[in-house]
Design a protein around this motif. Structure first.
Motif, PDB file in Angstrom:
ATOM      1  N   ALA A   1      -3.276 -12.768  -3.267  1.00 11.04           N
ATOM      2  CA  ALA A   1      -2.945 -11.376  -2.924  1.00 11.04           C
ATOM      3  C   ALA A   1      -1.537 -11.312  -2.322  1.00 11.04           C
ATOM      4  O   ALA A   1      -0.763 -10.405  -2.612  1.00 11.04           O
ATOM      5  N   ILE A   2      -1.205 -12.292  -1.484  1.00  8.42           N
ATOM      6  CA  ILE A   2       0.140 -12.308  -0.889  1.00  8.42           C
ATOM      7  C   ILE A   2       1.188 -12.545  -1.970  1.00  8.42           C
ATOM      8  O   ILE A   2       2.232 -11.885  -2.010  1.00  8.42           O
ATOM      9  N   LYS A   3       0.885 -13.454  -2.886  1.00  3.79           N
ATOM     10  CA  LYS A   3       1.844 -13.696  -3.971  1.00  3.79           C
ATOM     11  C   LYS A   3       2.005 -12.452  -4.835  1.00  3.79           C
ATOM     12  O   LYS A   3       3.117 -12.073  -5.194  1.00  3.79           O
ATOM     13  N   ASN A   4       0.884 -11.812  -5.167  1.00  2.00           N
ATOM     14  CA  ASN A   4       0.983 -10.590  -5.967  1.00  2.00           C
ATOM     15  C   ASN A   4       1.767  -9.513  -5.221  1.00  2.00           C
ATOM     16  O   ASN A   4       2.566  -8.795  -5.815  1.00  2.00           O
ATOM     17  N   ALA A   5       1.533  -9.440  -3.912  1.00  3.36           N
ATOM     18  CA  ALA A   5       2.255  -8.436  -3.117  1.00  3.36           C
ATOM     19  C   ALA A   5       3.746  -8.720  -3.159  1.00  3.36           C
ATOM     20  O   ALA A   5       4.569  -7.814  -3.253  1.00  3.36           O
ATOM     21  N   ARG A   6       4.096  -9.985  -3.120  1.00  6.43           N
ATOM     22  CA  ARG A   6       5.499 -10.371  -3.193  1.00  6.43           C
ATOM     23  C   ARG A   6       6.101  -9.870  -4.510  1.00  6.43           C
ATOM     24  O   ARG A   6       7.215  -9.354  -4.537  1.00  6.43           O
ATOM     25  N   ASP A   7       5.344 -10.017  -5.584  1.00  4.54           N
ATOM     26  CA  ASP A   7       5.889  -9.618  -6.879  1.00  4.54           C
ATOM     27  C   ASP A   7       5.836  -8.114  -7.106  1.00  4.54           C
ATOM     28  O   ASP A   7       6.703  -7.552  -7.759  1.00  4.54           O
ATOM     29  N   VAL A   8       4.800  -7.464  -6.574  1.00  2.00           N
ATOM     30  CA  VAL A   8       4.648  -6.043  -6.863  1.00  2.00           C
ATOM     31  C   VAL A   8       5.446  -5.176  -5.885  1.00  2.00           C
ATOM     32  O   VAL A   8       6.028  -4.181  -6.267  1.00  2.00           O
ATOM     33  N   TYR A   9       5.500  -5.591  -4.611  1.00  2.00           N
ATOM     34  CA  TYR A   9       6.060  -4.686  -3.590  1.00  2.00           C
ATOM     35  C   TYR A   9       7.348  -5.158  -2.923  1.00  2.00           C
ATOM     36  O   TYR A   9       7.897  -4.456  -2.101  1.00  2.00           O
ATOM     37  N   THR A  10       7.817  -6.343  -3.195  1.00  2.00           N
ATOM     38  CA  THR A  10       9.047  -6.773  -2.500  1.00  2.00           C
ATOM     39  C   THR A  10      10.136  -7.170  -3.484  1.00  2.00           C
ATOM     40  O   THR A  10      10.953  -8.036  -3.219  1.00  2.00           O
TER      41      THR A  10
ATOM     42  N   ASP B   1      -8.037 -14.025  -4.286  1.00  4.50           N
ATOM     43  CA  ASP B   1      -8.180 -14.444  -2.900  1.00  4.50           C
ATOM     44  C   ASP B   1      -6.940 -14.038  -2.111  1.00  4.50           C
ATOM     45  O   ASP B   1      -5.984 -13.492  -2.658  1.00  4.50           O
ATOM     46  N   ALA B   2      -6.972 -14.339  -0.814  1.00  5.30           N
ATOM     47  CA  ALA B   2      -5.900 -13.868   0.075  1.00  5.30           C
ATOM     48  C   ALA B   2      -4.546 -14.438  -0.328  1.00  5.30           C
ATOM     49  O   ALA B   2      -3.541 -13.724  -0.342  1.00  5.30           O
ATOM     50  N   GLU B   3      -4.534 -15.723  -0.664  1.00  9.87           N
ATOM     51  CA  GLU B   3      -3.252 -16.343  -1.022  1.00  9.87           C
ATOM     52  C   GLU B   3      -2.631 -15.682  -2.244  1.00  9.87           C
ATOM     53  O   GLU B   3      -1.432 -15.398  -2.272  1.00  9.87           O
TER      54      GLU B   3
ATOM     55  N   LEU C   1     -10.220  -5.655  -4.144  1.00  8.49           N
ATOM     56  CA  LEU C   1      -9.039  -4.840  -3.850  1.00  8.49           C
ATOM     57  C   LEU C   1      -8.467  -5.233  -2.479  1.00  8.49           C
ATOM     58  O   LEU C   1      -9.218  -5.443  -1.532  1.00  8.49           O
ATOM     59  N   TRP C   2      -7.165  -5.349  -2.420  1.00  8.96           N
ATOM     60  CA  TRP C   2      -6.489  -5.695  -1.156  1.00  8.96           C
ATOM     61  C   TRP C   2      -5.497  -4.607  -0.788  1.00  8.96           C
ATOM     62  O   TRP C   2      -4.819  -4.079  -1.664  1.00  8.96           O
ATOM     63  N   GLU C   3      -5.443  -4.300   0.493  1.00  2.24           N
ATOM     64  CA  GLU C   3      -4.419  -3.364   0.983  1.00  2.24           C
ATOM     65  C   GLU C   3      -3.241  -4.188   1.487  1.00  2.24           C
ATOM     66  O   GLU C   3      -3.424  -5.227   2.113  1.00  2.24           O
ATOM     67  N   VAL C   4      -2.041  -3.737   1.170  1.00  3.05           N
ATOM     68  CA  VAL C   4      -0.840  -4.516   1.463  1.00  3.05           C
ATOM     69  C   VAL C   4       0.004  -3.825   2.532  1.00  3.05           C
ATOM     70  O   VAL C   4       0.259  -2.619   2.447  1.00  3.05           O
ATOM     71  N   PHE C   5       0.399  -4.597   3.533  1.00  5.85           N
ATOM     72  CA  PHE C   5       1.242  -4.095   4.612  1.00  5.85           C
ATOM     73  C   PHE C   5       2.506  -4.938   4.670  1.00  5.85           C
ATOM     74  O   PHE C   5       2.433  -6.162   4.656  1.00  5.85           O
TER      75      PHE C   5
END
Lengths: 251, 114
Positions: free
Chosen positions: B54-63, B50-52, B27-31
């Motif tokens: 996670a950033i891509k997923n954050a881009r798709d889920v939260y931005t 992994d971290a990379e 699980l990753w927390e996104v800021f």
């Protein structure tokens, strides 16, 4: 022969339309929620690009057809997408491999189209390229991650590559339409895009520990519209049924 | 939010997925930093290998609606957190120390929100 520019624009738009619809089939059933949302984003990007390509195609044709008319009122033999994009989703790995192979071609094509002598085409390419650059980043990582992953994910990715590689060649076949586009400085010769495609493909497959099939046999017939695979008709019957059953329905 | 196992997708020739995996992606927390000059704000969490990714997923889920200019992700397990049970000892003693609360100053209107 139909206007080569109309033909070319339908090829661009039909690629993104058919692949966009295929990818949208994952909506709600992807292996994880994060991938589900990412796939839906990709599908929406592709459908958005389709609107631009096919509206322009309709304008060029000058018979009053817009993107919707072209998308929903043509039958299989009028579609000009490459065979790769109409192939079924298969498992998640196969979908990712198909997307990666297309993204890699797509990015090279759009990069070249930014310098098109046709202003609207250059503008569409410029806008789409930002989206496609991200698509490619994502699918590259996924292909490497799954290829160089567990034994099972590796096997599935290798199977997907073996299955889909015969559809790669068609993206780089040049015909009369392409020659006409090259002559007017509108679009690059697809054959010229192959070397860069191969260089990146080889590098990614090495990282992914996947073996590229040695045969360069290529299925053809989608881009020319002569011979689509049996999958496209089934897909269109899903995609078009509402406009077919209730023409011009609105809500 | 989700786990990597999946049901098979009936409409395709997908092989059956078999048993769910024993392990989940971490699980990753996104800021996300909304604009330049603001600090990163916690927007939610997601799973990723992994971290990379996670950033891509954050881009798709939260931005998706142009929310951010910068994304941080941190593995949830790496966050040290205070315990809710310690609420009393941790926070309540400050309530009766009025000198810690700057309520005696008049703030000029021009200063705006503080």
């Amino acid at each position: 022969m139909t206007d080569p520019l109309f033909e070319f624009l339908c090829r661009m738009g039909d690629n993104t339309l058919v692949l966009g619809h295929r990818v949208s089939e994952w909506c709600g059933v992807a292996p994880v929620l994060e991938e589900d949302i990412a796939l839906a984003n990709t599908a929406l990007d592709l459908i958005g690009q389709t609107t631009l390509w096919l509206n322009l195609a309709g304008e060029v044709e000058g018979k009053g057809r817009d993107a919707d008319a072209l998308a929903f009122r043509r039958d299989v033999w009028e579609f000009r997408n490459v065979l790769l994009v109409e192939q079924p989703n298969g498992d998640f790995g196969q979908t990712m491999m198909r997307q990666f192979l297309f993204d890699l071609w797509h990015k090279g094509m759009l990069t070249a189209l930014q310098n098109s002598s046709h202003d609207q085409i250059a503008a569409i390419a410029q806008k789409s390229l930002k989206e496609v650059t991200y698509h490619l980043e994502r699918t590259t990582d996924t292909v490497i991650g799954l290829g160089d992953g567990t034994e099972e994910s590796h096997d599935r990715m290798q199977k997907a590559l073996v299955r889909l590689y015969p559809f790669v060649g068609e993206m780089f076949v040049s015909d009369d339409v392409d020659a006409a586009m090259v002559a007017e400085g509108i679009a690059p010769d697809p054959a010229q895009l192959r070397a860069d495609f191969d260089a990146t493909l080889d590098a990614v497959l090495t990282d992914a520990t996947l073996d590229k099939p040695t045969s360069d046999f290529a299925h053809k017939g989608g881009k020319s519209g002569k011979r689509h695979s049996e999958h496209l008709g089934h897909m269109l019957s899903q995609m078009q049924w509402l406009q077919r059953a209730y023409p011009d329905a609105t809500w | 939010m989700s786990s990597p196992e999946s049901g098979s997708y009936d409409a395709t020739e997908a092989a059956p997925h078999g048993k769910p995996r024993a392990t989940e992606w971490p699980l990753w927390e996104v800021f996300i930093r909304g604009q330049h000059g603001l600090s990163h704000r916690h927007v939610g969490s997601l799973h990723a290998a992994d971290a990379e990714s996670a950033i891509k997923n954050a881009r798709d889920v939260y931005t998706r609606r142009n929310e951010g200019v910068s994304i941080w992700v941190v593995e949830a397990a790496a966050i040290a957190a205070s315990s809710p049970e310690e609420k009393g000892p941790l926070y309540e003693p400050s309530n009766d120390k009025v000198y810690r609360h700057p309520t005696f100053f008049d703030i000029p209107e021009d200063v705006g929100a503080m």
